[in-house]
Design a protein around this motif. Structure first.
Motif, PDB file in Angstrom:
ATOM      1  N   ASN A 119       0.832  -1.213   0.000  1.00  0.00           N
ATOM      2  CA  ASN A 119       0.000   0.000   0.000  1.00  0.00           C
ATOM      3  C   ASN A 119       0.863   1.259   0.000  1.00  0.00           C
ATOM      4  N   GLU A 120       1.921   1.240   0.809  1.00  0.00           N
ATOM      5  CA  GLU A 120       2.791   2.407   0.905  1.00  0.00           C
ATOM      6  C   GLU A 120       3.440   2.739  -0.434  1.00  0.00           C
ATOM      7  N   LYS A 121       3.858   1.700  -1.174  1.00  0.00           N
ATOM      8  CA  LYS A 121       4.566   1.908  -2.435  1.00  0.00           C
ATOM      9  C   LYS A 121       3.627   1.907  -3.646  1.00  0.00           C
ATOM     10  N   GLY A 122       2.349   1.675  -3.413  1.00  0.00           N
ATOM     11  CA  GLY A 122       1.411   1.645  -4.530  1.00  0.00           C
ATOM     12  C   GLY A 122       1.619   0.449  -5.445  1.00  0.00           C
ATOM     13  N   ILE A 123       2.108  -0.662  -4.884  1.00  0.00           N
ATOM     14  CA  ILE A 123       2.368  -1.873  -5.675  1.00  0.00           C
ATOM     15  C   ILE A 123       1.084  -2.694  -5.767  1.00  0.00           C
ATOM     16  N   LYS A 124       0.738  -3.099  -6.966  1.00  0.00           N
ATOM     17  CA  LYS A 124      -0.477  -3.885  -7.194  1.00  0.00           C
ATOM     18  C   LYS A 124      -0.189  -5.370  -7.038  1.00  0.00           C
ATOM     19  N   LEU A 125      -1.122  -6.064  -6.382  1.00  0.00           N
ATOM     20  CA  LEU A 125      -1.017  -7.514  -6.212  1.00  0.00           C
ATOM     21  C   LEU A 125      -1.997  -8.204  -7.151  1.00  0.00           C
ATOM     22  N   HIS A 126      -1.512  -9.231  -7.828  1.00  0.00           N
ATOM     23  CA  HIS A 126      -2.330 -10.024  -8.742  1.00  0.00           C
ATOM     24  C   HIS A 126      -2.173 -11.492  -8.364  1.00  0.00           C
ATOM     25  N   THR A 127      -3.219 -12.276  -8.540  1.00  0.00           N
ATOM     26  CA  THR A 127      -3.122 -13.674  -8.119  1.00  0.00           C
ATOM     27  C   THR A 127      -3.915 -14.591  -9.034  1.00  0.00           C
ATOM     28  N   THR A 128      -3.537 -15.861  -8.988  1.00  0.00           N
ATOM     29  CA  THR A 128      -4.308 -16.920  -9.643  1.00  0.00           C
ATOM     30  C   THR A 128      -4.847 -17.835  -8.552  1.00  0.00           C
ATOM     31  N   LEU A 129      -6.149 -18.064  -8.555  1.00  0.00           N
ATOM     32  CA  LEU A 129      -6.783 -18.964  -7.595  1.00  0.00           C
ATOM     33  C   LEU A 129      -7.147 -20.252  -8.304  1.00  0.00           C
ATOM     34  N   TYR A 130      -6.231 -21.197  -8.262  1.00  0.00           N
ATOM     35  CA  TYR A 130      -6.451 -22.525  -8.826  1.00  0.00           C
ATOM     36  C   TYR A 130      -6.780 -23.494  -7.695  1.00  0.00           C
ATOM     37  N   GLU A 188     -10.874  -7.701  -2.772  1.00  0.00           N
ATOM     38  CA  GLU A 188     -10.632  -6.315  -2.401  1.00  0.00           C
ATOM     39  C   GLU A 188      -9.150  -5.955  -2.437  1.00  0.00           C
ATOM     40  N   GLY A 189      -8.278  -6.958  -2.213  1.00  0.00           N
ATOM     41  CA  GLY A 189      -6.855  -6.666  -2.127  1.00  0.00           C
ATOM     42  C   GLY A 189      -6.073  -6.878  -3.402  1.00  0.00           C
ATOM     43  N   CYS A 190      -6.649  -7.567  -4.376  1.00  0.00           N
ATOM     44  CA  CYS A 190      -5.927  -7.888  -5.614  1.00  0.00           C
ATOM     45  C   CYS A 190      -6.527  -7.135  -6.793  1.00  0.00           C
ATOM     46  N   THR A 191      -5.676  -6.739  -7.708  1.00  0.00           N
ATOM     47  CA  THR A 191      -6.136  -6.027  -8.899  1.00  0.00           C
ATOM     48  C   THR A 191      -6.661  -6.995  -9.947  1.00  0.00           C
ATOM     49  N   CYS A 192      -5.889  -8.037 -10.257  1.00  0.00           N
ATOM     50  CA  CYS A 192      -6.317  -9.057 -11.219  1.00  0.00           C
ATOM     51  C   CYS A 192      -6.389 -10.400 -10.512  1.00  0.00           C
ATOM     52  N   ILE A 193      -7.493 -11.116 -10.720  1.00  0.00           N
ATOM     53  CA  ILE A 193      -7.656 -12.459 -10.172  1.00  0.00           C
ATOM     54  C   ILE A 193      -7.972 -13.390 -11.329  1.00  0.00           C
ATOM     55  N   PHE A 194      -7.122 -14.388 -11.513  1.00  0.00           N
ATOM     56  CA  PHE A 194      -7.299 -15.381 -12.561  1.00  0.00           C
ATOM     57  C   PHE A 194      -7.731 -16.700 -11.911  1.00  0.00           C
ATOM     58  N   THR A 195      -8.563 -17.468 -12.598  1.00  0.00           N
ATOM     59  CA  THR A 195      -9.033 -18.726 -12.012  1.00  0.00           C
ATOM     60  C   THR A 195      -9.580 -19.655 -13.075  1.00  0.00           C
ATOM     61  N   ASN A 196      -9.654 -20.946 -12.727  1.00  0.00           N
ATOM     62  CA  ASN A 196     -10.333 -21.919 -13.577  1.00  0.00           C
ATOM     63  C   ASN A 196     -11.441 -22.626 -12.806  1.00  0.00           C
ATOM     64  N   HIS A 234      -3.464  -8.398 -18.930  1.00  0.00           N
ATOM     65  CA  HIS A 234      -4.387  -7.877 -17.934  1.00  0.00           C
ATOM     66  C   HIS A 234      -3.633  -7.185 -16.800  1.00  0.00           C
ATOM     67  N   ILE A 235      -2.520  -7.765 -16.376  1.00  0.00           N
ATOM     68  CA  ILE A 235      -1.747  -7.180 -15.281  1.00  0.00           C
ATOM     69  C   ILE A 235      -1.263  -5.797 -15.647  1.00  0.00           C
ATOM     70  N   PHE A 236      -0.686  -5.653 -16.839  1.00  0.00           N
ATOM     71  CA  PHE A 236      -0.053  -4.378 -17.192  1.00  0.00           C
ATOM     72  C   PHE A 236      -1.014  -3.390 -17.845  1.00  0.00           C
ATOM     73  N   GLN A 237      -2.246  -3.830 -18.084  1.00  0.00           N
ATOM     74  CA  GLN A 237      -3.273  -2.884 -18.515  1.00  0.00           C
ATOM     75  C   GLN A 237      -4.118  -2.417 -17.343  1.00  0.00           C
ATOM     76  N   SER A 238      -3.856  -2.978 -16.172  1.00  0.00           N
ATOM     77  CA  SER A 238      -4.688  -2.651 -14.990  1.00  0.00           C
ATOM     78  C   SER A 238      -4.279  -1.304 -14.399  1.00  0.00           C
TER      79      SER A 238
END
Length: 359
Positions: free
Chosen positions: A116-127, A146-154, A355-359
């Motif tokens: 949050n301090e550095k403005g770093i985005k978190l992205h994850t895959t929920l498999y 709420e905490g992740c910008t991109c969430i990928f899943t199958n 998706h990550i770098f267009q977010s």
């Protein structure tokens, strides 16, 4: 430091870090191939692990403890991780007020304040796996949303709970698991590959194989040494745990990959399981249960043969293959084409990075 995006254009604005638990680890399967491909498409990516293993990887993998300092020095803007328990840990959301926690999570891995301090985005895959159990609290998924910008899943449950999540199959190295035509032999070769677990259905596999005639031969891969006594039919070979190179060699000479999995109230298995996807990529016909009734990527009778988790159902399918061998191998070929079209790690990583770098 200049970073090259996946279109080959230099950018000074975005740089990715990948955080994993045990890495590099070839037996982690899709994670290993996906991270290799991320490195190929984003060569300036930096890799971290909570447990750095001494296995080959093209670039250094740094201990997780070094993340914050290196992130500041390297200009990290985005972090990618896999599995609910790791995403929840990084966000600091591992336990609910009721005391319920995510299986395999670790509150000491929390870096949410730093992100949050550095403005770093978190992205994850929920498999499947990694704390994503059948009865996981929707509150954990809400926190990750709420905490992740991109969430990928199958997983359909995640797609339903998090409408903004992005459907992506498991990433498979279809170049490594290359297609290999399966000619007829004196026996129909079946392979079963899985890590030991009740849900994998080894007793069911044994019951089936014990009733098959000598036209079939079984390869067993995994830590099943304490279960081999269930096999009365001696037409089998046991290989134990194998690296991808060893599994590939067996798949290339296998006609059928069999999966006899059943429901488990504690752990979700995806469909098809990763080992099955690897085998299908080489042209093996998948004969599998589908307890999740998953229709997201494969079609029964077109890409694979679906069976019930019952002895008679699986035996009927295997005898059908024996009587219609050429047709069965054509289904295996179509299945391979579907896997190579939908699960290719090059395509999946490109989609995720977009998706990550267009977010």
């Amino acid at each position: 430091m200049m970073a090259m995006d996946n279109k080959g254009i230099f950018s000074t604005h975005r740089r990715l870090a990948v955080i994993d638990t045990d890495f590099p680890w070839k037996q982690s399967g899709f994670r290993y191939w996906e991270f290799i491909e991320i490195l190929r498409q984003r060569p300036d990516t930096i890799f971290f692990a909570t447990n750095v293993r001494r296995e080959e990887f093209p670039v250094p993998v740094y201990p997780f403890e070094a993340f914050e300092e290196m992130a500041k020095q390297s200009g990290i803007t985005d972090v990618y991780c896999v599995f609910l328990n790791l995403a929840g840990s990084l966000l600091g959301n591992t336990t609910l007020p009721s005391g319920l926690s995510i299986l395999g999570s670790n509150p000491s891995w929390t870096i949410s304040s730093f992100l949050n301090e550095k403005g770093i985005k978190l992205h994850t895959t929920l498999y499947p796996g990694g704390g994503l159990s059948p009865d996981v609290s929707p509150l954990f998924l809400k926190q990750v949303k709420e905490g992740c910008t991109c969430i990928f899943t199958n997983i359909q449950e995640v797609l339903d709970e998090i409408p903004t999540s992005i459907f992506t199959p498991v990433a498979i190295n279809t170049d490594f698991y290359s297609y290999n035509k399966k000619p007829a032999k004196d026996k129909i070769i079946i392979t079963f590959a899985a890590h030991r677990g009740v849900r994998k259905g080894f007793p069911l596999l044994a019951n089936v194989f014990n009733e098959l005639d000598d036209c079939f031969y079984l390869n067993i891969i995994g830590d099943w040494q304490n279960h081999l006594h269930l096999l009365k039919n001696e037409n089998y070979s046991y290989y134990g745990l194998l690296p991808p190179e060893g599994m590939k060699k067996i798949y290339q000479h296998t006609h059928l990959f069999i999966y006899t999995g059943t429901q488990d109230r504690f752990i979700i298995d995806g469909f098809p399981v990763t080992a099955a996807v690897d085998a299908m990529s080489t042209g093996c016909l998948l004969v599998s249960t589908n307890q999740r009734n998953d229709r997201l990527t494969l079609e029964d009778g077109v890409d694979y043969l679906e069976v019930e988790p019952m002895t008679y159902s699986i035996i009927n399918a295997l005898n059908w293959v024996k009587e219609h061998f050429e047709l069965a191998m054509k289904i295996g070929q179509r299945g391979s084409e579907s896997i190579r079209r939908q699960y290719d790690c090059k395509k999946i990583v490109k989609k995720k990075l977009h998706h990550i770098f267009q977010s």
